[in-house]
Design a protein around this motif. Structure first.
Motif, mmCIF file in Angstrom:
data_model
loop_
_atom_site.group_PDB
_atom_site.id
_atom_site.type_symbol
_atom_site.label_atom_id
_atom_site.label_comp_id
_atom_site.label_asym_id
_atom_site.label_seq_id
_atom_site.Cartn_x
_atom_site.Cartn_y
_atom_site.Cartn_z
ATOM 1 N N ARG A 1 0.349 -1.518 0.083
ATOM 2 C CA ARG A 1 -0.253 -0.271 -0.045
ATOM 3 C C ARG A 1 0.591 1.179 -0.069
ATOM 4 O O ARG A 1 0.468 2.186 0.351
ATOM 5 C CB ARG A 1 -0.643 -0.429 1.333
ATOM 6 C CG ARG A 1 -2.041 -1.066 1.693
ATOM 7 C CD ARG A 1 -2.528 -0.929 2.390
ATOM 8 N NE ARG A 1 -3.656 -2.468 2.731
ATOM 9 C CZ ARG A 1 -4.278 -3.209 2.775
ATOM 10 N NH1 ARG A 1 -5.131 -1.579 2.650
ATOM 11 N NH2 ARG A 1 -4.809 -3.969 3.186
ATOM 12 N N LEU B 1 2.756 2.400 1.858
ATOM 13 C CA LEU B 1 2.882 2.785 3.129
ATOM 14 C C LEU B 1 4.448 3.357 3.580
ATOM 15 O O LEU B 1 5.612 3.108 2.803
ATOM 16 C CB LEU B 1 3.211 1.836 4.871
ATOM 17 C CG LEU B 1 1.424 1.200 4.322
ATOM 18 C CD1 LEU B 1 1.978 0.044 5.491
ATOM 19 C CD2 LEU B 1 0.473 2.089 4.789
ATOM 20 N N GLN C 1 5.472 -2.832 8.671
ATOM 21 C CA GLN C 1 4.667 -2.446 8.153
ATOM 22 C C GLN C 1 4.599 -0.326 8.802
ATOM 23 O O GLN C 1 4.502 0.863 7.500
ATOM 24 C CB GLN C 1 2.347 -2.243 7.705
ATOM 25 C CG GLN C 1 2.531 -3.180 7.109
ATOM 26 C CD GLN C 1 2.792 -4.772 7.871
ATOM 27 O OE1 GLN C 1 3.370 -5.339 8.308
ATOM 28 N NE2 GLN C 1 1.202 -6.083 7.876
ATOM 29 N N HIS D 1 -5.287 -3.470 12.723
ATOM 30 C CA HIS D 1 -6.861 -2.988 11.437
ATOM 31 C C HIS D 1 -7.300 -1.974 12.136
ATOM 32 O O HIS D 1 -7.940 -1.806 13.587
ATOM 33 C CB HIS D 1 -7.244 -4.408 11.280
ATOM 34 C CG HIS D 1 -6.518 -5.320 10.485
ATOM 35 N ND1 HIS D 1 -6.790 -5.542 8.967
ATOM 36 C CD2 HIS D 1 -6.165 -6.831 10.587
ATOM 37 C CE1 HIS D 1 -6.059 -6.180 8.786
ATOM 38 N NE2 HIS D 1 -5.359 -7.170 9.809
ATOM 39 N N VAL D 2 -8.486 -1.956 11.099
ATOM 40 C CA VAL D 2 -9.320 -0.831 11.777
ATOM 41 C C VAL D 2 -11.016 -1.437 11.952
ATOM 42 O O VAL D 2 -11.065 -2.547 10.493
ATOM 43 C CB VAL D 2 -9.584 0.428 9.803
ATOM 44 C CG1 VAL D 2 -10.526 1.531 10.332
ATOM 45 C CG2 VAL D 2 -8.169 1.553 10.808
ATOM 46 N N ARG E 1 -19.256 -2.910 6.840
ATOM 47 C CA ARG E 1 -17.970 -3.512 6.328
ATOM 48 C C ARG E 1 -17.309 -4.454 6.920
ATOM 49 O O ARG E 1 -16.830 -4.635 8.118
ATOM 50 C CB ARG E 1 -17.294 -2.458 5.529
ATOM 51 C CG ARG E 1 -18.100 -1.963 4.813
ATOM 52 C CD ARG E 1 -16.638 -0.876 3.870
ATOM 53 N NE ARG E 1 -15.909 -0.218 4.895
ATOM 54 C CZ ARG E 1 -14.741 0.449 4.920
ATOM 55 N NH1 ARG E 1 -14.174 0.425 3.717
ATOM 56 N NH2 ARG E 1 -14.156 1.109 5.507
ATOM 57 N N SER F 1 -11.778 -6.711 7.346
ATOM 58 C CA SER F 1 -10.737 -6.703 6.529
ATOM 59 C C SER F 1 -11.227 -5.850 5.026
ATOM 60 O O SER F 1 -9.339 -4.999 4.136
ATOM 61 C CB SER F 1 -10.894 -8.816 5.740
ATOM 62 O OG SER F 1 -11.881 -8.606 4.781
ATOM 63 N N ALA F 2 -11.447 -4.857 5.134
ATOM 64 C CA ALA F 2 -12.075 -4.370 4.316
ATOM 65 C C ALA F 2 -11.935 -2.731 4.251
ATOM 66 O O ALA F 2 -12.149 -1.883 4.085
ATOM 67 C CB ALA F 2 -13.447 -4.181 3.558
ATOM 68 N N GLN F 3 -11.677 -2.857 5.776
ATOM 69 C CA GLN F 3 -11.593 -1.027 6.454
ATOM 70 C C GLN F 3 -10.269 -0.839 6.406
ATOM 71 O O GLN F 3 -9.892 0.215 6.872
ATOM 72 C CB GLN F 3 -12.916 -1.500 7.742
ATOM 73 C CG GLN F 3 -13.794 -1.514 7.580
ATOM 74 C CD GLN F 3 -14.129 -1.637 9.722
ATOM 75 O OE1 GLN F 3 -14.162 -0.294 9.510
ATOM 76 N NE2 GLN F 3 -15.134 -2.785 9.541
ATOM 77 N N GLY F 4 -9.204 -1.376 5.881
ATOM 78 C CA GLY F 4 -7.843 -0.967 6.043
ATOM 79 C C GLY F 4 -6.369 -0.786 7.509
ATOM 80 O O GLY F 4 -7.446 -2.045 8.001
ATOM 81 N N ILE F 5 -5.978 -0.390 7.007
ATOM 82 C CA ILE F 5 -4.838 -0.318 8.086
ATOM 83 C C ILE F 5 -4.654 0.625 9.031
ATOM 84 O O ILE F 5 -4.365 2.051 7.887
ATOM 85 C CB ILE F 5 -3.433 -1.253 7.710
ATOM 86 C CG1 ILE F 5 -2.510 -0.912 7.125
ATOM 87 C CG2 ILE F 5 -4.245 -2.969 7.731
ATOM 88 C CD1 ILE F 5 -1.660 -1.555 6.562
ATOM 89 N N THR F 6 -4.403 0.795 9.887
ATOM 90 C CA THR F 6 -2.294 1.511 10.602
ATOM 91 C C THR F 6 -1.261 1.460 10.697
ATOM 92 O O THR F 6 -1.922 -0.185 10.956
ATOM 93 C CB THR F 6 -3.253 2.311 11.879
ATOM 94 O OG1 THR F 6 -4.067 1.250 13.409
ATOM 95 C CG2 THR F 6 -5.015 3.026 11.536
#
Length: 243
Positions: A110, A112, A134, A156-157, A163, A166-171
């Motif tokens: 992504r 990062l 990451q 994980h968000v 949703r 797994s589809a909400q993105g990461i920090t």
């Protein structure tokens, strides 16, 4: 099929020629056992990765994105070690050791900006440790990780209930460990944590907050139980000297 193949290759090396070269070098030289194999790899692996001086790499070590890995002089990589170094890379300082079956993984699909793993000099990554970089992991000099330690610079968000997680993105905030610290076996260090110098993290602790210099922290969640700068331990008369 072509798209999937391109996706796979993009997650293995910086380019198709690099993938072919790195796979070829590891296929030809990566299996050779004993000190003979270590000596051959100390020379041959320079063709695919930066090395300062001589590094000892056992047979069965797997390296992806080898051009993004830098090994200092005297580094030791034990059997079964896996290094995956997407851009941002993995740097292991001189005389540090990464022991059997440890996994150092820098996902950066992504883009990062702070993705990396950097390990200082004379540090030890124990057997079967997992480091996910990451958000960036920085480990100082003379740091010891016991067996099965996990350092996870990603989260994980999960705030949106409509949703899948797994589809909400990461920090990815990053983790740092100061010089001279000791992380006990089975400890887990979560994203965003800063651990100071000469810190002791007890076995099995889950570290969710920063730990100041010279402290001992234990438990889940980890809490400081002693500050060695203000409340030192008695001198152990039977301590085994370290040479």
């Amino acid at each position: 099929m072509t798209d999937r193949l391109q996706l796979y290759l993009s997650r293995q090396a910086n380019s198709l020629p690099r993938y072919v070269a790195e796979q070829l070098v590891q296929s030809v030289f990566g299996w050779i056992p004993s000190v003979i194999g270590i000596g051959i790899r100390a020379i041959a692996y320079r063709a695919m990765m930066p090395m300062d001086g001589i590094a000892a790499i056992e047979d069965g070590v797997r390296i992806r994105f080898a051009s993004n890995v830098r090994l200092g002089a005297g580094v030791y990589l034990d059997h079964g070690v896996y290094l995956h170094a997407c851009p941002g890379g993995i740097t292991i300082g001189a005389e540090s050791m990464v022991m059997k079956n440890a996994i150092l993984h820098v996902y950066n699909f992504r883009n990062l900006p702070h993705s990396h793993i950097t390990i200082g000099r004379r540090s030890l990554i124990g057997e079967s440790c997992i480091l996910r970089g990451q958000g960036g992991i920085t480990i100082g000099d003379d740091v010891y990780l016991g067996t099965l330690v996990q350092i996870l610079a990603v989260n994980h968000v999960f705030s949106d209930t409509t949703r899948p997680i797994s589809a909400q993105g990461i920090t990815a905030q990053g983790i740092s460990i100061g010089d001279g610290s000791w992380i006990g076996s089975g400890a887990i260090i979560l994203d965003g944590v800063r651990i100071g110098k000469n810190v002791v993290i007890g076995a099995g602790a889950v570290v969710t907050k920063d730990i100041p210099d010279y402290c001992i922290a234990v438990g889940n969640p980890a809490r400081v139980v002693r500050n060695l700068s203000t409340d030192p331990l008695p001198i152990e008369q039977l301590a085994i000297p370290v040479y």
